[in-house]
Write an enzyme that holds these catalytic residues in place. Structure first.
Site, short mmCIF file in Angstrom:
data_model
loop_
_atom_site.label_atom_id
_atom_site.label_comp_id
_atom_site.label_asym_id
_atom_site.label_seq_id
_atom_site.Cartn_x
_atom_site.Cartn_y
_atom_site.Cartn_z
N LEU A 144 34.64 34.98 26.62
CA LEU A 144 35.05 35.20 28.00
C LEU A 144 36.30 34.37 28.25
CD1 LEU A 144 31.66 34.94 29.98
CD2 LEU A 144 32.87 37.03 29.34
N ASP A 145 37.18 34.88 29.10
CA ASP A 145 38.36 34.11 29.49
C ASP A 145 37.94 32.80 30.15
OD1 ASP A 145 39.97 36.21 28.69
OD2 ASP A 145 40.09 37.08 30.70
N ARG A 146 38.81 31.82 30.09
CA ARG A 146 38.56 30.54 30.77
C ARG A 146 38.25 30.77 32.24
NH1 ARG A 146 42.04 26.96 33.76
NH2 ARG A 146 41.20 24.82 33.78
#
Length: 304
Positions: A144-146
């Site tokens: 998942l993206d930050r």
């Protein structure tokens, strides 16, 4: 010449951080291991390597702690650890949702990077989990993206990781996201959006290209709205980087607090005031090892 010590020493987990491995090639001319590391990693200052040697964070293949004047030994390998002198604390906590012999299912908060990169080592989900559980071989199965919160899967055993990753490659994992964005009454939902996505400019963004064949697909539903904003349910069939963020932006509905779309707007690294309103809410799949259905849901909620 064969490195006969390759399987003897297993470097320990130190404060949640696993050792990195570097091979010392035969064709390199360097007087010391320190000199080679400075040459091999030009982006890392020599003072940082000096500190790692001083802190006894560099090991030979046989487990011996190396010193700054240790002689370069070709056709062997070394281990080193990476720590940052100063790291911005991410003031949000993860939660372990489920665990079995093979899997660790985690609820990731906003702003927490998945794995060590750049300016984050301790303040990453992987290192926090290793520190908490002691599982040295823990690895993420997907990412998942930050900026994105929600459910993410980790594998506890390296030999099982490829089996689970294949589920994602074969599109046998159903993922459901929630997002908050503007409400526009003229846009009809539910709808399936298919676009061609490719690398954009800056390089860490993505863009659409109407002249190329579609390579992404998302099913989008409207869950609720208050006339100004709406909560959407997103079910991606493909898994391109930033896919959901780009798809909603394409519809003129950029996700609330998105720092990249429609325009890049960098925030200070310690500004946690406006999290991206995107949540990996649910994940479903048939476990290929247990041969049973698995369903996990995030305890985080997005509200209008």
């Amino acid at each position: 010449m064969i490195d006969s010590t390759a399987s003897i020493f297993s470097p320990p987990l130190i404060n949640g951080v696993s050792a990195s491995k570097v091979f010392l090639p035969h064709e390199i001319s360097a007087p010391t291991i320190f000199a080679y590391l400075c040459q091999h990693f030009p982006h890392i200052q020599s003072s940082e390597w000096q500190q790692r040697f001083s802190d006894e964070l560099i090991y030979a293949a046989n487990g011996e702690k190396l010193k700054i004047d240790s002689i370069y030994t070709p056709n062997s390998h070394i281990f080193y650890y990476r720590f940052l002198a100063q790291e911005i604390h991410v003031p949000f906590q993860h939660e372990i949702l489920y665990e079995n012999e093979h899997l660790l299912v985690v609820d990731k908060p906003h702003f927490l990077t998945m794995t060590p990169t750049g300016q984050y080592v301790q303040e990453t989900l992987l290192v926090r989990l290793k520190k908490q559980t002691g599982y040295e071989e823990l690895t993420p199965i997907h990412r998942l993206d930050r900026e994105t919160a929600g459910v993410v899967l980790f594998c506890k055993k390296p030999e099982c990781r490829g089996i689970y990753q294949q589920l994602f490659a074969d599109r046998k994992v159903q993922k459901i996201y929630h997002a908050i964005a503007a409400y526009r009454s003229e846009i009809i939902f539910p709808q399936t959006l298919q676009l061609h996505m490719e690398k954009g400019n800056p390089f860490y963004t993505m863009q659409t290209n109407a002249e190329k064949a579609q390579n992404t697909e998302t099913f989008i539903e409207l869950l609720e709205h208050n006339q100004q904003h709406a909560k959407y349910r997103l079910q991606p069939k493909t898994g391109k980087q930033h896919q959901l963020r780009v798809h909603l932006n394409y519809l003129g509905l950029p996700i609330l607090n998105d720092p990249f779309y429609p325009m890049v707007a960098h925030k200070a690294d310690d500004d946690f005031s406006q999290p991206l309103q995107l949540l990996a809410k649910e994940i479903y799949f048939i476990d290929p090892i247990l041969n049973q259905g698995m369903c996990f849901s995030s305890n985080f909620e997005l509200t209008l």
